[in-house]
Design a protein around this motif. Structure first.
Motif, PDB file in Angstrom:
ATOM      1  N   ILE A  77       0.873  -1.176   0.000  1.00  0.00           N
ATOM      2  CA  ILE A  77       0.000   0.000   0.000  1.00  0.00           C
ATOM      3  C   ILE A  77       0.905   1.219   0.000  1.00  0.00           C
ATOM      4  O   ILE A  77       1.805   1.319   0.832  1.00  0.00           O
ATOM      5  N   LEU A  78       0.695   2.130  -0.926  1.00  0.00           N
ATOM      6  CA  LEU A  78       1.506   3.342  -1.002  1.00  0.00           C
ATOM      7  C   LEU A  78       0.859   4.448  -0.186  1.00  0.00           C
ATOM      8  O   LEU A  78      -0.277   4.848  -0.451  1.00  0.00           O
ATOM      9  N   VAL A  79       1.575   4.913   0.832  1.00  0.00           N
ATOM     10  CA  VAL A  79       1.097   5.993   1.698  1.00  0.00           C
ATOM     11  C   VAL A  79       1.853   7.261   1.321  1.00  0.00           C
ATOM     12  O   VAL A  79       3.073   7.343   1.502  1.00  0.00           O
ATOM     13  N   VAL A  80       1.129   8.245   0.785  1.00  0.00           N
ATOM     14  CA  VAL A  80       1.728   9.512   0.373  1.00  0.00           C
ATOM     15  C   VAL A  80       1.496  10.521   1.491  1.00  0.00           C
ATOM     16  O   VAL A  80       0.373  11.008   1.678  1.00  0.00           O
ATOM     17  N   ASN A  81       2.544  10.836   2.232  1.00  0.00           N
ATOM     18  CA  ASN A  81       2.418  11.650   3.435  1.00  0.00           C
ATOM     19  C   ASN A  81       2.743  13.128   3.170  1.00  0.00           C
ATOM     20  O   ASN A  81       3.273  13.483   2.127  1.00  0.00           O
ATOM     21  N   LYS A  82       2.409  13.952   4.151  1.00  0.00           N
ATOM     22  CA  LYS A  82       2.639  15.407   4.126  1.00  0.00           C
ATOM     23  C   LYS A  82       1.830  16.089   3.023  1.00  0.00           C
ATOM     24  O   LYS A  82       2.294  17.026   2.365  1.00  0.00           O
ATOM     25  N   THR A  83       0.603  15.627   2.832  1.00  0.00           N
ATOM     26  CA  THR A  83      -0.261  16.204   1.798  1.00  0.00           C
ATOM     27  C   THR A  83      -0.627  17.653   2.072  1.00  0.00           C
ATOM     28  O   THR A  83      -1.069  18.367   1.159  1.00  0.00           O
ATOM     29  N   ASP A  84      -0.441  18.095   3.307  1.00  0.00           N
ATOM     30  CA  ASP A  84      -0.759  19.488   3.638  1.00  0.00           C
ATOM     31  C   ASP A  84       0.241  20.467   3.030  1.00  0.00           C
ATOM     32  O   ASP A  84       0.006  21.685   3.046  1.00  0.00           O
ATOM     33  N   LEU A  85       1.345  19.970   2.460  1.00  0.00           N
ATOM     34  CA  LEU A  85       2.389  20.845   1.916  1.00  0.00           C
ATOM     35  C   LEU A  85       2.233  21.132   0.424  1.00  0.00           C
ATOM     36  O   LEU A  85       2.993  21.924  -0.127  1.00  0.00           O
ATOM     37  N   VAL A  86       1.267  20.479  -0.242  1.00  0.00           N
ATOM     38  CA  VAL A  86       1.132  20.643  -1.693  1.00  0.00           C
ATOM     39  C   VAL A  86      -0.335  20.799  -2.064  1.00  0.00           C
ATOM     40  O   VAL A  86      -1.228  20.433  -1.290  1.00  0.00           O
TER      41      VAL A  86
ATOM     42  N   GLU B 125      -2.175   9.318  -7.097  1.00  0.00           N
ATOM     43  CA  GLU B 125      -3.223   8.312  -6.916  1.00  0.00           C
ATOM     44  C   GLU B 125      -3.622   7.692  -8.244  1.00  0.00           C
ATOM     45  O   GLU B 125      -3.820   6.473  -8.348  1.00  0.00           O
ATOM     46  N   GLU B 126      -3.715   8.520  -9.271  1.00  0.00           N
ATOM     47  CA  GLU B 126      -4.097   8.015 -10.588  1.00  0.00           C
ATOM     48  C   GLU B 126      -2.986   7.159 -11.192  1.00  0.00           C
ATOM     49  O   GLU B 126      -3.247   6.101 -11.772  1.00  0.00           O
ATOM     50  N   ARG B 127      -1.742   7.614 -11.072  1.00  0.00           N
ATOM     51  CA  ARG B 127      -0.613   6.905 -11.685  1.00  0.00           C
ATOM     52  C   ARG B 127      -0.454   5.507 -11.096  1.00  0.00           C
ATOM     53  O   ARG B 127      -0.381   4.513 -11.824  1.00  0.00           O
ATOM     54  N   TYR B 128      -0.403   5.431  -9.756  1.00  0.00           N
ATOM     55  CA  TYR B 128      -0.205   4.131  -9.133  1.00  0.00           C
ATOM     56  C   TYR B 128      -1.496   3.324  -9.067  1.00  0.00           C
ATOM     57  O   TYR B 128      -1.468   2.086  -9.056  1.00  0.00           O
TER      58      TYR B 128
ATOM     59  N   LYS C 210      -3.690   3.072 -11.410  1.00  0.00           N
ATOM     60  CA  LYS C 210      -3.832   2.357 -12.673  1.00  0.00           C
ATOM     61  C   LYS C 210      -2.969   1.100 -12.707  1.00  0.00           C
ATOM     62  O   LYS C 210      -3.250   0.164 -13.458  1.00  0.00           O
ATOM     63  N   ALA C 211      -1.923   1.079 -11.905  1.00  0.00           N
ATOM     64  CA  ALA C 211      -1.065  -0.104 -11.821  1.00  0.00           C
ATOM     65  C   ALA C 211      -1.587  -1.098 -10.783  1.00  0.00           C
ATOM     66  O   ALA C 211      -0.979  -2.147 -10.568  1.00  0.00           O
ATOM     67  N   GLY C 212      -2.704  -0.763 -10.139  1.00  0.00           N
ATOM     68  CA  GLY C 212      -3.318  -1.681  -9.196  1.00  0.00           C
ATOM     69  C   GLY C 212      -2.926  -1.497  -7.749  1.00  0.00           C
ATOM     70  O   GLY C 212      -3.252  -2.340  -6.909  1.00  0.00           O
ATOM     71  N   TYR C 213      -2.237  -0.396  -7.441  1.00  0.00           N
ATOM     72  CA  TYR C 213      -1.801  -0.172  -6.062  1.00  0.00           C
ATOM     73  C   TYR C 213      -2.705   0.836  -5.361  1.00  0.00           C
ATOM     74  O   TYR C 213      -2.924   1.934  -5.881  1.00  0.00           O
ATOM     75  N   PRO C 214      -3.212   0.499  -4.171  1.00  0.00           N
ATOM     76  CA  PRO C 214      -3.971   1.487  -3.404  1.00  0.00           C
ATOM     77  C   PRO C 214      -3.050   2.599  -2.913  1.00  0.00           C
ATOM     78  O   PRO C 214      -1.917   2.337  -2.490  1.00  0.00           O
TER      79      PRO C 214
END
Length: 240
Positions: free
Chosen positions: A122-131, A140-143, A145-149
């Motif tokens: 599972i890919l956790v993209v952290n620090k979303t408050d900075l962007v 989210e769309e890129r990964y 489509k490859a089947g990764y949450p």
């Protein structure tokens, strides 16, 4: 007294083991276990073990029970395998969109390490408050489509923490990712009682400093467990 338990952490030849009865003891390795194969991690966080507790409280690990799963990566100079954690159900690959910025190549390597061990990542993209939100959506769309949450999170604002906790409920997960991406901050947000040490970003190198030095098994909300690992960026798979 003989019992079974699970290794919580290993430091300098001392193994903290959570017994099936709920008690935690410090144990050493039985002599024959110390003579295991060279280059292999004999006992790691997450291992289930058979243990002998003497009347004076001294404890020894007598046997490592068969592992149901391992997270294995390439060790020093790629010559030996390194067991990161044992008996885990999934891999949380933690990245940060800023400070330090996400490296798609490094993230892809972590995903390959997980896949090569037959563990769902599972890919956790952290620090979303900075962007801006659009940057997170793009990942989210890129990964996706490859089947990764993909879970966008922020330990500062609390974004995504409920979804992350749901993913961890009732399972044992291993948390991996480069230093400085906020792994310890996320775990503190999920369980404030952990009080894990959080490091500042190195201004000179623009990357994180190591705050976790040994893998250790930690409780999180919802009855889940996570193996928190030291940050590393040389995520080279073994045997691929």
């Amino acid at each position: 007294m003989r019992s079974t338990g699970q290794v919580i952490s290993t430091v300098g030849g001392v193994y903290r083991v959570r017994l099936s009865e709920g008690e935690t003891v410090e144990a050493s390795l039985r002599g024959r276990l110390k003579r295991g194969k060279v280059g292999e991690d004999r006992v790691v966080a997450g291992d289930r073990v058979r243990i002998e507790v003497q009347g004076d409280g001294a404890a020894t690990i007598e046997e490592v029970l068969p592992r149901e799963s391992v997270l294995l990566r390439s060790g020093t100079r790629g010559r030996t395998p390194k067991v990161v954690a044992a008996n885990v159900d999934q891999v949380l690959v933690v990245a940060s969109v800023r400070a330090p910025a996400i490296s798609p190549e490094v993230m892809d390597r972590f995903l390959v390490v997980a896949e090569s061990n037959d563990l769902p990542p599972i890919l956790v993209v952290n620090k979303t408050d900075l962007v801006p939100r659009e940057e997170v959506t793009s990942l989210e769309e890129r990964y996706g489509k490859a089947g990764y949450p993909v879970l966008g999170t922020s330990a500062t604002t609390g974004e995504g923490l409920r979804r992350l906790e749901t993913r961890l409920t009732g399972s044992t997960s291993v948390v991996v990712g480069p230093s400085g991406v906020g792994k310890s901050s996320l775990l503190n947000a999920l369980n404030p009682e952990l009080e894990l040490r959080v490091g500042e970003l190195s201004r000179k190198a623009a990357r994180g400093r190591h705050t976790t030095v040994r893998a250790r098994l930690l409780p999180v909300g919802g009855g889940g467990w996570v193996v928190d690992t030291p940050g590393f960026s040389d995520a080279a798979p073994w045997g691929v």
